[in-house]
Design a protein around this motif. Structure first.
Motif, short mmCIF file in Angstrom:
data_model
loop_
_atom_site.label_atom_id
_atom_site.label_comp_id
_atom_site.label_asym_id
_atom_site.label_seq_id
_atom_site.Cartn_x
_atom_site.Cartn_y
_atom_site.Cartn_z
N THR A 19 0.83 -1.20 0.00
CA THR A 19 0.00 0.00 0.00
C THR A 19 0.87 1.25 0.00
O THR A 19 0.61 2.21 -0.75
N ALA A 20 1.90 1.25 0.84
CA ALA A 20 2.81 2.40 0.91
C ALA A 20 3.51 2.61 -0.43
O ALA A 20 3.63 3.75 -0.90
N GLN A 77 10.23 -3.50 2.29
CA GLN A 77 9.34 -4.57 1.85
C GLN A 77 8.86 -5.44 3.01
O GLN A 77 7.76 -5.98 2.97
N GLU A 78 9.67 -5.58 4.04
CA GLU A 78 9.34 -6.51 5.12
C GLU A 78 8.69 -5.85 6.32
O GLU A 78 8.19 -6.53 7.20
N GLY A 79 8.68 -4.53 6.38
CA GLY A 79 8.09 -3.84 7.52
C GLY A 79 6.74 -3.25 7.20
O GLY A 79 6.23 -3.39 6.10
N GLU A 80 6.16 -2.62 8.20
CA GLU A 80 4.94 -1.87 7.99
C GLU A 80 5.30 -0.39 8.01
O GLU A 80 6.31 0.01 8.59
N VAL A 81 4.47 0.43 7.39
CA VAL A 81 4.74 1.86 7.29
C VAL A 81 3.60 2.62 7.96
O VAL A 81 2.44 2.38 7.63
N SER A 82 3.95 3.52 8.86
CA SER A 82 2.92 4.33 9.50
C SER A 82 2.57 5.49 8.59
O SER A 82 3.34 5.84 7.68
N ARG A 83 1.45 6.11 8.85
CA ARG A 83 1.05 7.27 8.05
C ARG A 83 2.07 8.40 8.23
O ARG A 83 2.37 9.12 7.28
N ARG A 89 6.61 11.52 5.91
CA ARG A 89 8.02 11.90 5.90
C ARG A 89 8.69 11.47 4.60
O ARG A 89 9.48 12.22 4.03
N LEU A 90 8.36 10.27 4.12
CA LEU A 90 8.94 9.79 2.86
C LEU A 90 8.51 10.67 1.69
O LEU A 90 9.30 10.93 0.78
#
Length: 133
Positions: A14-15, A31-37, A42-43
């Motif tokens: 999704t990210a 690829q292996e982690g989750e991303v917070s909003r 920030r990205l």
């Protein structure tokens, strides 16, 4: 009593989609982690080198390839483009300008013209209805 607000997390796919990058080309940690909003924001605001590189050179996901070529995703598939392409490959396709690409661009232009015509018609109807009230 204070409520603890948990950070909304999203899957890497999704990210990557929101960032407009091809997930398999991202770093393993992404690829292996989750991303917070907050992290996604920030990205987007201050992209790291790997993200700038992917956005500039690819490989790019199909929606990005379609947008850069001025065709729909379905048009890409009809043209036989099913894999992600690099910026260099996209530019080569533009230069080559195969028949399928010209046809799909024309189709996309017609679709946009029709959408604009319908939007104008609906706006005129709304204005007419407002003037009657």
């Amino acid at each position: 009593m204070k409520s603890h607000q948990s950070a909304q997390m999203m899957k890497p796919a999704t990210a990557a989609k929101k960032l407009g990058v091809y997930l398999p080309a991202t770093p393993t940690a992404f690829q292996e982690g989750e991303v917070s909003r907050a992290e996604l924001s920030r990205l987007q605001a201050d992209p790291p080198e790997w993200l700038r590189e992917l956005r500039q050179n690819g490989p790019h996901p199909r929606p990005v390839v379609a947008a850069r070529l001025g065709v729909s995703i379905a048009g890409l598939a009809r043209g036989g483009v099913t894999e992600p392409l690099t910026s260099e490959q996209i530019e080569a396709l533009r230069q080559e300008s195969p028949d399928w690409l010209e046809k799909e661009r024309a189709t996309q232009a017609e679709v946009r013209q029709e959408a604009a015509r319908l939007k104008q018609r609906d706006a005129e109807k709304a204005a007419e209805a407002d003037s009657r009230d």
